[in-house]
Design an enzyme around this catalytic site. Sequence first.
Site, PDB file in Angstrom:
ATOM      1  CB  SER A  11      13.421 -37.353  19.984  1.00 36.09           C
ATOM      2  OG  SER A  11      13.226 -38.430  19.088  1.00 36.09           O
ATOM      3  CG  HIS A  36      16.103 -39.354  22.860  1.00 35.19           C
ATOM      4  ND1 HIS A  36      16.342 -40.060  24.025  1.00 35.19           N
ATOM      5  CD2 HIS A  36      15.100 -40.007  22.231  1.00 35.19           C
ATOM      6  CE1 HIS A  36      15.512 -41.075  24.098  1.00 35.19           C
ATOM      7  NE2 HIS A  36      14.749 -41.084  23.016  1.00 35.19           N
ATOM      8  CG  ASP A  38      13.790 -42.279  19.589  1.00 37.58           C
ATOM      9  OD1 ASP A  38      13.793 -42.763  20.733  1.00 37.58           O
ATOM     10  OD2 ASP A  38      13.419 -41.121  19.340  1.00 37.58           O
ATOM     11  CG  MET A  40      12.313 -47.300  16.856  1.00 36.16           C
ATOM     12  SD  MET A  40      10.791 -46.499  16.338  1.00 36.16           S
ATOM     13  CE  MET A  40      10.824 -45.027  17.362  1.00 36.16           C
ATOM     14  CG  HIS A  69      14.751 -44.908  23.596  1.00 31.91           C
ATOM     15  ND1 HIS A  69      13.561 -44.223  23.435  1.00 31.91           N
ATOM     16  CD2 HIS A  69      14.406 -46.097  24.166  1.00 31.91           C
ATOM     17  CE1 HIS A  69      12.566 -44.955  23.883  1.00 31.91           C
ATOM     18  NE2 HIS A  69      13.040 -46.099  24.306  1.00 31.91           N
ATOM     19  CG  MET A  71      12.287 -48.119  21.639  1.00 30.06           C
ATOM     20  SD  MET A  71      11.531 -46.672  20.858  1.00 30.06           S
ATOM     21  CE  MET A  71      13.012 -45.766  20.436  1.00 30.06           C
ATOM     22  CG  MET A 140       9.034 -45.363  26.997  1.00 34.41           C
ATOM     23  SD  MET A 140       9.971 -44.139  26.054  1.00 34.41           S
ATOM     24  CE  MET A 140       8.807 -43.715  24.741  1.00 34.41           C
ATOM     25  CG  ASP A 178      11.086 -40.581  24.629  1.00 39.25           C
ATOM     26  OD1 ASP A 178      10.521 -39.764  23.888  1.00 39.25           O
ATOM     27  OD2 ASP A 178      11.797 -41.515  24.209  1.00 39.25           O
TER      28      ASP A 178
HETATM   29  C1  DX5 Z   1       8.951 -42.778  20.613  1.00 43.34           C
HETATM   30  C2  DX5 Z   1      10.364 -42.260  20.801  1.00 43.34           C
HETATM   31  C3  DX5 Z   1      10.419 -40.828  21.132  1.00 43.34           C
HETATM   32  C4  DX5 Z   1       9.786 -39.916  20.117  1.00 43.34           C
HETATM   33  C5  DX5 Z   1       9.123 -38.807  20.876  1.00 43.34           C
HETATM   34  O1  DX5 Z   1       8.993 -44.147  20.481  1.00 43.34           O
HETATM   35  O2  DX5 Z   1      11.015 -42.971  21.836  1.00 43.34           O
HETATM   36  O3  DX5 Z   1      11.748 -40.410  21.460  1.00 43.34           O
HETATM   37  O4  DX5 Z   1      10.681 -39.366  19.199  1.00 43.34           O
HETATM   38  O5  DX5 Z   1       8.417 -38.024  19.997  1.00 43.34           O
HETATM   39  P1  DX5 Z   1       7.453 -36.855  20.488  1.00 43.34           P
HETATM   40  O6  DX5 Z   1       8.286 -35.913  21.305  1.00 43.34           O
HETATM   41  O7  DX5 Z   1       6.964 -36.288  19.215  1.00 43.34           O
HETATM   42  O8  DX5 Z   1       6.352 -37.508  21.302  1.00 43.34           O
HETATM   43 ZN    ZN Z   2      12.983 -42.178  22.551  1.00 39.19          ZN
END
Ligand code: DX5
Ligand code: ZN
Length: 223
Positions: A11, A36, A38, A40, A69, A71, A140, A178
């Site tokens: 990620s 991956h 993210d 947000m 992903h 969010m 998650m 994740d």
């Molecule tokens: C959290 C993200 C993850 C995050 C995971 O909201 O969706 O992908 O980067 O981070 P680690 O592996 O550090 O828990």
């Molecule tokens: Zn993620």
Amino acid sequence: MSPRPLRIAPSILAADFGRLAEEVRAVEEAGADWIHVDVMDGHFVPNLTIGPVVVEAVRAATQLPLDVHLMIEAPELSLESYVAAGADTVGVHVETCPHLHRTLAQIREAGARASVVLNPATPAELIEPVLGDLDQVLVMTVNPGFGGQKFIEGGLDKIARIRRWIDERDLAIDLEVDGGIGPGTASRVVEAGANVLVAGTAIFRTPSYRDAIEGLRKEADAS
Ligand code: DX5
Ligand code: ZN
């Protein structure tokens, strides 16, 4: 159906964003299977990251599949722009999709693999009716928004239940996990039935990305 291959998806949330392309190339060289990404929006989750412009920059930096992903609230309003930017898989949170079946079809029509994501407090049952309409489920194991959080144990039962459904119905679905994945948790989620491991901190915040990825793979293989 034979079990789907194990995939390690670093990620980039935990990467150095000032050197993003370099970081992406480094994990590719270190043996990552997917990247991956993210996204947000500061509404659905209390953090704000990147949009399609940066996804496009990541796309230009690597040959690896991009697992995006989302969010974000109302993902149906913008998901096509992530596919156009180079996303191979687009994940939407079930909590943001009142018309989940329609949104999953929209992802596939746009040309990407459709993934549905479940927050830790969201029951697996909510996605059972659409299991035939998607390519991936993401469980998650932290509340989304930040990297480096502690793994939430309740995810294990959920993974096992979804794995049973996939196997009973002989579906070609990847089961991804994740949040808080690293040494110690990787083996447990794979044992529960996951085949795609997302890891941010456990890869990007270590001195050797290769050792970190190989370590996760070994742990998963041994489980
Ligand atoms: C959290 C993200 C993850 C995050 C995971 O909201 O969706 O992908 O980067 O981070 P680690 O592996 O550090 O828990
Ligand atoms: Zn993620």
